[in-house]
Design an enzyme around this catalytic site. Structure first.
Site, mmCIF file in Angstrom:
data_model
loop_
_atom_site.group_PDB
_atom_site.id
_atom_site.type_symbol
_atom_site.label_atom_id
_atom_site.label_comp_id
_atom_site.label_asym_id
_atom_site.label_seq_id
_atom_site.Cartn_x
_atom_site.Cartn_y
_atom_site.Cartn_z
ATOM 1 N N GLY A 70 0.872 -1.085 0.007
ATOM 2 C CA GLY A 70 0.172 0.054 -0.031
ATOM 3 C C GLY A 70 0.941 1.092 0.025
ATOM 4 N N GLY A 71 0.130 2.286 0.151
ATOM 5 C CA GLY A 71 0.826 3.843 0.277
ATOM 6 C C GLY A 71 1.966 3.720 1.329
ATOM 7 C CG MET A 72 2.090 3.634 6.287
ATOM 8 S SD MET A 72 0.741 3.634 7.438
ATOM 9 C CE MET A 72 1.830 4.322 8.948
ATOM 10 C CB ALA A 73 3.837 -0.584 5.239
ATOM 11 C CB VAL A 75 1.495 -6.605 4.349
ATOM 12 C CG1 VAL A 75 1.145 -7.722 5.381
ATOM 13 C CG2 VAL A 75 1.096 -5.411 5.021
ATOM 14 C CE LYS A 90 0.767 -1.138 7.946
ATOM 15 N NZ LYS A 90 -0.622 -0.753 8.543
ATOM 16 C CG ASP A 180 -8.837 5.166 6.829
ATOM 17 O OD1 ASP A 180 -9.748 5.279 6.156
ATOM 18 O OD2 ASP A 180 -7.838 4.540 6.479
#
Length: 589
Positions: A70-73, A75, A90, A180
């Site tokens: 994803g945009g953050m990490a 997995v 993650k 969220d």
């Protein structure tokens, strides 16, 4: 933590597909970004090299395979060498801001304990200098994937939200809001609707946080599930934002539709601010009245009208347990043939600078219109109700001109549309058109940066009368201002037309004026008729004839205006101002 073997990656965002060899291909989806971090910060991250199978993180977690990105990490599925159990590992991308968010999520998961929350294992810093978070590995799929395949029953939909609310209530009790909640962050263990886990506390926030990790005034959350106060970028958020998000989830489970949709982020956020969600029972007759009313409360625009937090929501959901949750016939209205009707709504979107927004809102408030304000300063005003479409368009145009006086370079868009409403106002189509017009206004402004443009659609142009100066550009029109000349130039969609079929009425008016001049008497003529029959055009033709005949009459022109309703001398004041060449908006001095 979605299992790539059993579910597809999120389709609403920009998804990076990872191959075992380490190559990657970016696939841009047309829908607005759903990543809360991408929306709040627009963080641009560098490519994070994949960890190869067999790699060991922090001398403890052995990577088996990549499971998602994803945009953050990224997995991975990994093995905890201490326990032998599988975990979801993650690993954050290389960004200081993301590392801070990551650390916060890890600390929250370590503190929060509940069967409905994913279990924390460990967190720390990997050898590569990136942060990691290890959590229990879950087999199954997220709720979004499930809803794309199956439609839950009313009882199952209530149970999903009840379980999610029970987990979130633990966070609310210690002063943490998730911010969220959406179907992607509700995981169904083994695909079962009776085993829900709440994921991703990456943008969760403590209510007593002294300094936030987001830019002040930014919107945080997944766009289609944000509460109105989140869309506005409010710094004062309460647990009611999570209740609103769960309302969106419940609506989607019950109806098979998202509560708010839009092709553009601005369009989506504007709908959250001003568009009312239809009753779920109008789409799914199986929804009982008590659940329908609770869902409407969860989706209230005003957070004070929603259940205060997840515990309050749980209490109200608990009262539904005594119900059979079977369809009950909706009450029959005697005031209308049906609960569906068509209404006209006019929408104004204005992209003003944040520092100009308060003055622009004050300018429209003087005209009786109070717009909503998005986090980036964009103003959204909905002019609907039971007034005529012409009055709505006039008020919207006046508001747009008032905003331009305060923010001369701001691109502004107006649009009018007919919408099918179900027990409430709907402005969806008008918002969609206005969003497209605003993009056009911004494009035209780049070509002529020294002026702010008011772009309107053809429907609004057709509703505005001769007081407004319009110029056509294909199917779009640009509003330049209001005419100050005493004689209006009658136009249809910006083009002048001929007057036919009014010779008799015109002759009566000229004969009455001749009697006044010749006999020294006073006369009054009242011309009445339904809207659009040609009353204003008749007055215009009379003034044209007076001018061409060389008459020395002085004409004082005042017009009725919905903005001045209730002011008995408004027309007289307007006539005197025009005769004295006092233009609207000039200071009193």
């Amino acid at each position: 933590m979605w299992d790539k073997k059993k579910s597809d990656p999120p389709r609403e965002a920009t998804v990076t597909l990872v191959s075992p060899s380490g190559g990657r291909a970016a696939e841009d989806m047309p829908d607005p970004p759903e990543s809360a971090v991408e929306l709040a910060q627009a963080v641009v991250t560098t490519a994070q090299p994949l960890l190869a199978p067999g790699a060991v993180v922090d001398e403890r977690f052995e990577v088996l395979r990549p499971a998602g990105e994803g945009g953050m990490a990224i997995v991975y599925q990994a093995v905890d060498r201490r326990t032998g159990s599988r975990v979801a590992l993650k690993v954050t991308r290389t960004s200081p801001q993301l590392s801070q968010r990551f650390e916060r999520e890890a600390r929250l998961l370590a503190e929060l304990k509940h069967p409905g929350l994913v279990e924390y294992v460990a967190h720390g810093v990997a050898e590569q200098g990136t942060a990691y978070l290890a959590m229990e590995w879950l087999e199954g799929r997220d709720l979004a994937t499930h809803l794309g395949i199956h439609s839950p029953s009313v009882r199952q939909a209530v149970e999903v939200v009840r379980q999610a609310a029970a987990a979130v209530a633990v966070a609310h009790r210690v002063g943490v809001i998730h911010r969220d909640l959406n179907p992607r962050n509700l995981f169904l263990v083994d695909g079962r609707l009776d085993s829900v886990r709440v994921l991703d506390f990456g943008v969760a926030r403590a209510l007593d946080t002294l300094h936030a990790l987001t830019i002040a005034g930014s919107a945080v959350g997944t766009p289609g599930y944000m509460a109105p106060e989140q869309a506005k970028g409010s710094a004062e958020l309460s647990p009611a934002v999570d209740v609103f998000a769960l309302g969106c989830v419940l609506f989607e489970c019950l109806t098979g539709r998202k509560a708010f949709t839009g092709a553009r982020l601005l369009e989506l956020l504007a709908k959250i601010l001003v568009e009312e969600v239809p009753r779920a029972s109008s789409i799914n007759p199986q929804v009982p009245r008590e659940l329908d009313l609770l869902l409407a409360a969860m989706l209230a625009k005003d957070p004070r009208e929603r259940p205060a937090d997840a515990s309050s929501l749980l209490e109200r959901l608990g009262r539904l347990n005594t119900l059979d949750l079977v369809s009950t016939p909706p009450p029959v209205s005697i005031a209308a043939v049906s609960h569906r009707e068509q209404r006209i709504s006019c929408v104004m979107l204005a992209r003003v600078e944040p520092q100009q927004a308060p003055a622009a809102m004050a300018a429209t408030a003087e005209l009786g219109v109070v717009p909503q304000r998005l986090a980036d300063g964009t103003l959204v005003a909905l002019l609907g109700g039971r007034t005529s479409p012409t009055d709505q368009a006039v008020r919207a145009a006046r508001c747009a001109l008032a905003v331009r006086q305060v923010a001369p370079l701001a691109p502004i868009a107006l649009a009018t549309g007919r919408a099918i409403t179900i027990e409430g106002a709907s402005a969806g189509y008008a918002i969609e058109v206005a969003s497209a017009e605003l993009l056009e206004a911004e494009h035209m402004e780049r070509l002529a940066p020294d002026q702010g443009l008011i772009v309107i659609d053809d429907v609004t142009a057709g509703l505005l009368d001769s007081r407004f100066e319009l110029r056509a550009d294909g199917r779009r029109y640009v509003l330049f201002g209001m005419r100050t000349a005493a004689e209006p130039v009658r136009t249809v969609l910006g083009r002048q037309t001929r007057c036919v079929g009014r010779a008799r009425e015109l002759g009566l008016l000229t004969a009455t004026l001749a009697e006044c001049r010749n006999d020294g008497v006073s006369n009054v003529v009242l011309v009445t008729g339904p809207p659009g029959i040609g009353k204003s055009r008749l007055a215009q033709e009379l003034m044209t004839e007076l001018r061409e005949s060389g008459s020395d009459c002085e004409v004082l022109l005042g017009r009725g205006d919905p903005m001045s309703m209730g002011s008995p001398f408004a027309i007289l004041a307007q006539a005197i101002s025009r005769a004295a060449l006092v233009h609207e908006g000039e200071p009193l001095a």
